[in-house]
Design an enzyme around this catalytic site. Sequence first.
Site, mmCIF file in Angstrom:
data_model
loop_
_atom_site.group_PDB
_atom_site.id
_atom_site.type_symbol
_atom_site.label_atom_id
_atom_site.label_comp_id
_atom_site.label_asym_id
_atom_site.label_seq_id
_atom_site.Cartn_x
_atom_site.Cartn_y
_atom_site.Cartn_z
ATOM 1 N N GLU A 279 1.021 -1.358 -0.272
ATOM 2 C CA GLU A 279 -0.049 0.299 -0.284
ATOM 3 C C GLU A 279 0.993 1.216 0.424
ATOM 4 O O GLU A 279 1.928 1.636 0.743
ATOM 5 C CB GLU A 279 -1.331 0.079 0.905
ATOM 6 C CG GLU A 279 -1.903 -1.078 1.591
ATOM 7 C CD GLU A 279 -3.267 -0.680 2.391
ATOM 8 O OE1 GLU A 279 -3.286 0.372 2.435
ATOM 9 O OE2 GLU A 279 -3.697 -2.285 1.687
ATOM 10 N N GLU A 291 2.301 0.910 3.748
ATOM 11 C CA GLU A 291 2.179 -0.402 4.479
ATOM 12 C C GLU A 291 2.246 -1.755 3.360
ATOM 13 O O GLU A 291 1.558 -1.157 2.210
ATOM 14 C CB GLU A 291 1.715 -0.947 5.723
ATOM 15 C CG GLU A 291 0.065 -1.238 5.357
ATOM 16 C CD GLU A 291 -0.837 -1.330 6.153
ATOM 17 O OE1 GLU A 291 -0.486 -1.705 6.752
ATOM 18 O OE2 GLU A 291 -1.865 -0.099 6.126
ATOM 19 N N ARG A 295 -2.348 -10.930 2.802
ATOM 20 C CA ARG A 295 -2.966 -11.919 2.807
ATOM 21 C C ARG A 295 -4.390 -10.838 1.637
ATOM 22 O O ARG A 295 -3.210 -10.232 1.474
ATOM 23 C CB ARG A 295 -3.875 -11.417 4.173
ATOM 24 C CG ARG A 295 -4.541 -10.150 4.169
ATOM 25 C CD ARG A 295 -5.753 -9.436 5.145
ATOM 26 N NE ARG A 295 -5.849 -8.469 5.705
ATOM 27 C CZ ARG A 295 -6.369 -7.497 5.037
ATOM 28 N NH1 ARG A 295 -6.900 -7.940 3.871
ATOM 29 N NH2 ARG A 295 -6.204 -5.832 5.452
#
Length: 449
Positions: A279, A291, A295
């Site tokens: 991100e 970050e 997942r």
Amino acid sequence: MFKKLLIANRGEIARRINTVAKGMGIRTVAVYSDADAELPFVREADEAVRLGPAPARDSYLNIPALLEAAKATGAEAVHPGYGFVSESAEFASACHAAGITFVGPPPEAMLRMKDKSQARKLVSAAGVPVVPGTEDVLPDVEAARAAAERIGYPVLCKAAGGGGGIGMAAANSPAELEKVFRQCTDRAKAAFGREGVYIERYFPAPRHIEVQILGDHHGHLIHGLERECSIQRRHQKVVEEAPSPLFAEGRNAALADKLFTAALTAARAFGYANAGTVEFLYSDGDIFFIEMNARLQVEHPVTELTTGLDLIGWQLRIAAGERLTVKQEDVKRRGAALEFRIYAEDPVKFFPSPGPLKVYQPPTGEGVRLDSGYAEGNTVTPNYDPMIAKLIVSGATRAEAIERSIQALEGFRIEGIKTNIPLHLRILRDPVFRAGDLNTRFLEQHAKP
């Protein structure tokens, strides 16, 4: 390939994983809490195991119960979906210790990403641009004030072990910083069990851009292009789309190359494998790492619909030790897609609105995909996230996807509870949104009721 998979999640993502796994010839095991016993994901799996009472700590976060369910049913692998134990290195390690494959990244990579301040330090050393901020967690408010003076106000105080916008608040002055530092510290301790916070420069109205990553355990790593997630409320995503209007139709090609290179560099620095997301914030003509999520993302369908990648399918193949056969040059953009999180909440006051779905008639039509956790007659419980479904709509162009989205949302009939569908329609009809001029404060500035 695995013969049996336990799905350690609930609702729409459990159903989606179940569908993909069965399509690959894998038998599935659902796990459920007492609150979810009647939901579709339970009956659609080949087997179902009760975990415990409704509270997540007694069910979907109960690691011993999840492992026991896997052992009792003979499941060779566990897919955690997102949320709950999906980013728990403890759970991933426990699966490995029990001889069960965790469908996700290696636990060591998860640990490197868990502490966001340390993750920033790691990727910065690898050459990835990061938001200016502190290198380590701050011991007290005095240290935070000193750091803020160096960085310059406004600053953002963030929980080092956080996620989902929890333990995050902005400060415009030393007095505000003292207040939010204590607030973030308390929230971090309550939500994540640790008080550590750090600060970084606060961009008042950035764009939120993320890059899909996919890598195997044989050193092959690719990106799946970008998604835009700037439409947020209280740091929680509301609408996501691919491609980002910032990069559509070949715009800002040099910046796009920088973005994708930074994402792959960050993933390599973490030693990443499987599906993940890096991100970034975009502001003042540049991108900054914030970050990496270890997942599958809630918004992964917009990437699937615009690239043709089957992300869950590849997660399973990679976890089984297979090589990723998709090359970077194979990842091509096609059309546009938008995703709308359909929540059980008041569309104006944003209060939760749990209750029975007396009428639940999803839309159909060209380019419409619905990932739903509920069916008519089910009750939306207050125990978990209030998302009922994800409506994903694609088109040959962004304009076509927007028009199809309006038709789909207008045709989505839900009675018995309030939903945020009216909010989505206000967003889609706003001329600024239609022009693609997005930022994370869009909902504060536009789409008012």
